[in-house]
Design an enzyme around this catalytic site. Structure first.
Site: not given
Ligand code: DGL
Length: 265
Positions: A11-12, A75, A77, A153, A189, A191
């Protein structure tokens, strides 16, 4: 002989932990490498070209170093933009994270659903296709929120995050035409499941927040069903592409997901 090869989550940032947790619940002895591209965080405000150029290369380096049996792009994205090039670049199974539009539509009585993701995810043709295939009779409201990624975060670092900030994000869906009838929201997302309880607490009425993580965990278990695992839990590694602030709260949180060591790519 047990197979020591890990599962590699990517993930990011910390979002992929929401996919790691249900996977560990099913496969408690799976060796885990959790990779966060924090040097390039956040992904949601980046262009398609940047994500598609970066993610396959990074996953190539990570698989060379850690030799995983399977990769989970935890992730939305990265998955909605770069899943195909990653699959083309690697010769192991790659599981992507698809926005949970189908289960959100299945959960909806009012036929108005929300898709809450990053800006980059909610504008993807992939989302159009999922909506057309699985929610054709629904009004599908979309909202991209970099703020909610930052809140997740911050929460994981042990910082206080105010209710008003979560309410402002949810208003991005509720204030759209039809938002007053929305009853189910796909957390598109990774997160967002980490702070779903905060969203539920400030929602003006009960909403179903749909998390795709458990479905991905089942997929990983299915794909590895014939493989062996170590006979006891193995300490996991969290790998970062950039510097981290290793506060006790952050390290404790990682340890709560079985990630006892950190490393730098
Ligand atoms: N957790 C990520 C997602 O599922 C990306 C969050 C980010 O870096 O903007 O899209």
């Amino acid at each position: 002989m047990t197979d020591p090869r890990p599962l590699l989550f990517f993930d990011s940032g910390v979002g992929g932990l929401s996919v790691l947790a249900p996977t560990r619940a099913i496969l408690p002895h799976a060796p885990i490498v959790y990779a966060a591209d924090n040097a390039f965080f956040p992904y949601g405000v980046k262009s398609e070209e940047e994500i598609a150029g970066r993610v396959p290369v990074l996953l190539g380096r990570l698989t060379e170093r850690y030799r995983p049996r399977l990769v989970v792009i935890a992730c939305n994205t990265a998955s909605t933009i770069a899943l195909d090039p990653v699959r083309a670049a690697l010769d192991i199974p790659v599981v992507g994270t698809v926005p949970a539009i189908r289960p959100a539509a299945l959960a909806s009585q009012t036929r108005v659903i929300g898709v809450l993701g990053t800006d980059a995810t909610v504008r993807q043709p992939y989302v159009d296709r999922l909506a057309a295939e699985h929610a054709a009779d629904c009004t599908v409201l979309r909202h991209g929120s970099a703020a909610l990624v930052a809140l997740a975060e911050a929460d994981l670092r042990g910082e206080d995050t105010p209710d008003a900030a979560y309410a402002a994000v949810l208003a991005g869906l509720l204030d759209q035409p039809g938002g007053d009838r929305m009853d189910s929201v796909a957390l598109a997302c990774t997160h967002f499941p980490l702070i779903a309880d905060r969203l539920a607490a400030i929602a003006p009425r009960p909403l179903s927040f749909v998390d795709g993580g458990p479905g991905i965990a089942r997929r990983v278990a299915w794909l590895t069903r014939d493989q062996s695992w170590p006979t006891a839990p193995v300490p996991g590694i969290a790998v970062f592409t950039g510097p981290i602030d290793p506060t006790p709260a952050f390290l404790e949180h990682l340890a709560g997901f079985g990630l006892d060591r950190t490393a730098r790519l």
